[in-house]
Write a protein that holds these residues in place. Sequence first.
Motif, PDB file in Angstrom:
ATOM      1  N   PHE A   1       0.833  -1.209   0.000  1.00  0.00           N
ATOM      2  CA  PHE A   1       0.000   0.000   0.000  1.00  0.00           C
ATOM      3  C   PHE A   1       0.867   1.258   0.000  1.00  0.00           C
ATOM      4  O   PHE A   1       0.544   2.252  -0.671  1.00  0.00           O
ATOM      5  CB  PHE A   1      -0.926  -0.008   1.217  1.00  0.00           C
ATOM      6  CG  PHE A   1      -1.775   1.222   1.338  1.00  0.00           C
ATOM      7  CD1 PHE A   1      -2.891   1.402   0.533  1.00  0.00           C
ATOM      8  CD2 PHE A   1      -1.442   2.217   2.254  1.00  0.00           C
ATOM      9  CE1 PHE A   1      -3.675   2.544   0.643  1.00  0.00           C
ATOM     10  CE2 PHE A   1      -2.221   3.363   2.372  1.00  0.00           C
ATOM     11  CZ  PHE A   1      -3.336   3.529   1.569  1.00  0.00           C
ATOM     12  N   ILE A   2       1.984   1.240   0.745  1.00  0.00           N
ATOM     13  CA  ILE A   2       2.831   2.427   0.870  1.00  0.00           C
ATOM     14  C   ILE A   2       3.815   2.547  -0.292  1.00  0.00           C
ATOM     15  O   ILE A   2       3.963   3.628  -0.891  1.00  0.00           O
ATOM     16  CB  ILE A   2       3.603   2.398   2.210  1.00  0.00           C
ATOM     17  CG1 ILE A   2       2.627   2.418   3.388  1.00  0.00           C
ATOM     18  CG2 ILE A   2       4.575   3.576   2.308  1.00  0.00           C
ATOM     19  CD1 ILE A   2       3.300   2.260   4.733  1.00  0.00           C
ATOM     20  N   TYR A   3       4.493   1.429  -0.637  1.00  0.00           N
ATOM     21  CA  TYR A   3       5.592   1.493  -1.601  1.00  0.00           C
ATOM     22  C   TYR A   3       5.290   0.809  -2.933  1.00  0.00           C
ATOM     23  O   TYR A   3       6.111   0.889  -3.854  1.00  0.00           O
ATOM     24  CB  TYR A   3       6.851   0.847  -1.007  1.00  0.00           C
ATOM     25  CG  TYR A   3       7.307   1.490   0.281  1.00  0.00           C
ATOM     26  CD1 TYR A   3       7.943   2.736   0.278  1.00  0.00           C
ATOM     27  CD2 TYR A   3       7.108   0.858   1.503  1.00  0.00           C
ATOM     28  CE1 TYR A   3       8.372   3.318   1.460  1.00  0.00           C
ATOM     29  CE2 TYR A   3       7.529   1.444   2.691  1.00  0.00           C
ATOM     30  CZ  TYR A   3       8.155   2.669   2.661  1.00  0.00           C
ATOM     31  OH  TYR A   3       8.580   3.245   3.835  1.00  0.00           O
ATOM     32  N   GLY A   4       4.166   0.121  -3.046  1.00  0.00           N
ATOM     33  CA  GLY A   4       3.909  -0.662  -4.245  1.00  0.00           C
ATOM     34  C   GLY A   4       4.592  -2.017  -4.140  1.00  0.00           C
ATOM     35  O   GLY A   4       5.423  -2.247  -3.256  1.00  0.00           O
ATOM     36  N   TRP A   5       4.261  -2.932  -5.058  1.00  0.00           N
ATOM     37  CA  TRP A   5       4.803  -4.283  -4.943  1.00  0.00           C
ATOM     38  C   TRP A   5       6.303  -4.314  -5.191  1.00  0.00           C
ATOM     39  O   TRP A   5       7.024  -5.133  -4.598  1.00  0.00           O
ATOM     40  CB  TRP A   5       4.083  -5.243  -5.897  1.00  0.00           C
ATOM     41  CG  TRP A   5       4.408  -5.073  -7.359  1.00  0.00           C
ATOM     42  CD1 TRP A   5       3.733  -4.332  -8.271  1.00  0.00           C
ATOM     43  CD2 TRP A   5       5.498  -5.679  -8.071  1.00  0.00           C
ATOM     44  NE1 TRP A   5       4.318  -4.417  -9.507  1.00  0.00           N
ATOM     45  CE2 TRP A   5       5.403  -5.249  -9.417  1.00  0.00           C
ATOM     46  CE3 TRP A   5       6.527  -6.539  -7.721  1.00  0.00           C
ATOM     47  CZ2 TRP A   5       6.316  -5.646 -10.398  1.00  0.00           C
ATOM     48  CZ3 TRP A   5       7.438  -6.945  -8.689  1.00  0.00           C
ATOM     49  CH2 TRP A   5       7.331  -6.498 -10.020  1.00  0.00           C
ATOM     50  N   ARG A   6       6.808  -3.402  -6.041  1.00  0.00           N
ATOM     51  CA  ARG A   6       8.253  -3.377  -6.288  1.00  0.00           C
ATOM     52  C   ARG A   6       9.015  -2.944  -5.035  1.00  0.00           C
ATOM     53  O   ARG A   6      10.019  -3.554  -4.655  1.00  0.00           O
ATOM     54  CB  ARG A   6       8.576  -2.440  -7.452  1.00  0.00           C
ATOM     55  CG  ARG A   6       8.067  -2.929  -8.811  1.00  0.00           C
ATOM     56  CD  ARG A   6       8.501  -1.989  -9.928  1.00  0.00           C
ATOM     57  NE  ARG A   6       7.970  -2.398 -11.214  1.00  0.00           N
ATOM     58  CZ  ARG A   6       8.557  -3.269 -12.019  1.00  0.00           C
ATOM     59  NH1 ARG A   6       9.703  -3.819 -11.661  1.00  0.00           N
ATOM     60  NH2 ARG A   6       8.015  -3.590 -13.178  1.00  0.00           N
ATOM     61  N   GLY A   7       8.541  -1.903  -4.402  1.00  0.00           N
ATOM     62  CA  GLY A   7       9.188  -1.444  -3.183  1.00  0.00           C
ATOM     63  C   GLY A   7       9.096  -2.469  -2.069  1.00  0.00           C
ATOM     64  O   GLY A   7      10.054  -2.674  -1.305  1.00  0.00           O
ATOM     65  N   ALA A   8       7.932  -3.133  -1.965  1.00  0.00           N
ATOM     66  CA  ALA A   8       7.768  -4.158  -0.932  1.00  0.00           C
ATOM     67  C   ALA A   8       8.732  -5.315  -1.151  1.00  0.00           C
ATOM     68  O   ALA A   8       9.375  -5.811  -0.207  1.00  0.00           O
ATOM     69  CB  ALA A   8       6.326  -4.662  -0.917  1.00  0.00           C
ATOM     70  N   LEU A   9       8.869  -5.754  -2.412  1.00  0.00           N
ATOM     71  CA  LEU A   9       9.777  -6.861  -2.724  1.00  0.00           C
ATOM     72  C   LEU A   9      11.227  -6.463  -2.462  1.00  0.00           C
ATOM     73  O   LEU A   9      12.039  -7.280  -1.991  1.00  0.00           O
ATOM     74  CB  LEU A   9       9.591  -7.289  -4.181  1.00  0.00           C
ATOM     75  CG  LEU A   9      10.269  -8.602  -4.601  1.00  0.00           C
ATOM     76  CD1 LEU A   9       9.756  -9.759  -3.755  1.00  0.00           C
ATOM     77  CD2 LEU A   9      10.024  -8.881  -6.079  1.00  0.00           C
ATOM     78  N   LEU A  10      11.564  -5.219  -2.762  1.00  0.00           N
ATOM     79  CA  LEU A  10      12.920  -4.725  -2.502  1.00  0.00           C
ATOM     80  C   LEU A  10      13.217  -4.736  -0.995  1.00  0.00           C
ATOM     81  O   LEU A  10      14.313  -5.133  -0.565  1.00  0.00           O
ATOM     82  CB  LEU A  10      13.074  -3.319  -3.063  1.00  0.00           C
ATOM     83  CG  LEU A  10      14.476  -2.686  -2.987  1.00  0.00           C
ATOM     84  CD1 LEU A  10      15.470  -3.482  -3.813  1.00  0.00           C
ATOM     85  CD2 LEU A  10      14.412  -1.242  -3.465  1.00  0.00           C
ATOM     86  N   ILE A  11      12.249  -4.327  -0.202  1.00  0.00           N
ATOM     87  CA  ILE A  11      12.427  -4.327   1.260  1.00  0.00           C
ATOM     88  C   ILE A  11      12.579  -5.752   1.785  1.00  0.00           C
ATOM     89  O   ILE A  11      13.439  -6.033   2.637  1.00  0.00           O
ATOM     90  CB  ILE A  11      11.242  -3.617   1.937  1.00  0.00           C
ATOM     91  CG1 ILE A  11      11.278  -2.123   1.612  1.00  0.00           C
ATOM     92  CG2 ILE A  11      11.271  -3.830   3.449  1.00  0.00           C
ATOM     93  CD1 ILE A  11      10.073  -1.352   2.100  1.00  0.00           C
ATOM     94  N   PHE A  12      11.768  -6.666   1.270  1.00  0.00           N
ATOM     95  CA  PHE A  12      11.882  -8.057   1.716  1.00  0.00           C
ATOM     96  C   PHE A  12      13.225  -8.664   1.293  1.00  0.00           C
ATOM     97  O   PHE A  12      13.789  -9.497   2.007  1.00  0.00           O
ATOM     98  CB  PHE A  12      10.727  -8.892   1.167  1.00  0.00           C
ATOM     99  CG  PHE A  12       9.449  -8.710   1.919  1.00  0.00           C
ATOM    100  CD1 PHE A  12       9.389  -8.949   3.281  1.00  0.00           C
ATOM    101  CD2 PHE A  12       8.294  -8.284   1.275  1.00  0.00           C
ATOM    102  CE1 PHE A  12       8.205  -8.781   3.991  1.00  0.00           C
ATOM    103  CE2 PHE A  12       7.109  -8.111   1.973  1.00  0.00           C
ATOM    104  CZ  PHE A  12       7.067  -8.357   3.338  1.00  0.00           C
TER     105      PHE A  12
END
Length: 320
Positions: free
Chosen positions: A112-123
């Motif tokens: 919701f905050i970063y989009g799926w690309r940002g979420a995957l990068l964080i993970f």
Amino acid sequence: MGACMAVYAVASEIFAPIITWAAQIYGERPLAISGGIISSLALCLASQVGSLTSFGILLFLSGIGSSMAVMSLTSAIPKYFPDNIQNVFGFICAVGAIGIMVFPPVNQLLIFIYGWRGALLIFGAINAHSVVCGALVRPLKSPHEENYTQLEGDSIMSDRNVEAAPNEHSRIRFHMNKLLTYLTFLFIDHPRFTFIVISEILSGVIWAGWVIFLVPHALNKGIPDQMASFLSSSGALGTIIGRLIMGYVIQGGHVTSFQFYIILGLLNTGAFCLDLISESFAVLAILAFINGLASGTFIVLSFCAAAEILGMTMQWEDTV
């Protein structure tokens, strides 16, 4: 997209036997570190690609890296806790079950905050902590070192090491024969181990199906949305409790790991059968708790049962 996620899961599991075998040869520490690096980099790169094919390939590589890190660290546990394997496995995997509970809401929040690309990068960045875990695995001193006395003019290699170092022309044959001996030891000399392997294949299918269809199945029975979601929490609670008490039940001497494995299988089967005729939310929640306790504990108990069958506390020390 679903196929890509399946590729990650398959890569994480299918290379596990080869990785545990390689860990005995090269050591758990380098495999865990390199696996963590591969898995994290692949996830970070996957967050930036625009092709579904590239995305699937990177997830496949990430799955292999994840298997290298997880299986290497898992195979190191009996060396450090030979007399307390069940409790250690149970505690570690119980913490992992908490992670499973936390992951869905955190994942949705990050998307919701970063989009799926940002979420995957964080993970991918979070996954890099497995590199640190691998670095913390300190090699144990081999018991052979204490009893070895080098004679004057003798080679620095013991007879055991000479056997493990064939000449160049027979190296491939040597390792193939060693692998064949290893597989024979597992599947021919110990038929109960074959039972565990087949059971784990089936339990993996059952676990995945149960997790995916638990809530939709409740909705189909007329359970309201919010109440149906609590069935997942009930199952996760059962998983945590099952993994925590597993070691104490076995070490109490009442049952062996293999016997407990069979008991959980019967409980799981009974809960699934009763689910067919149950409509009440309270009953479904109890059954979900039993399914979570049994199915979630299976994953951990299989390691302990295999170690018990093969006498593993074992021979691993002789292969250091």
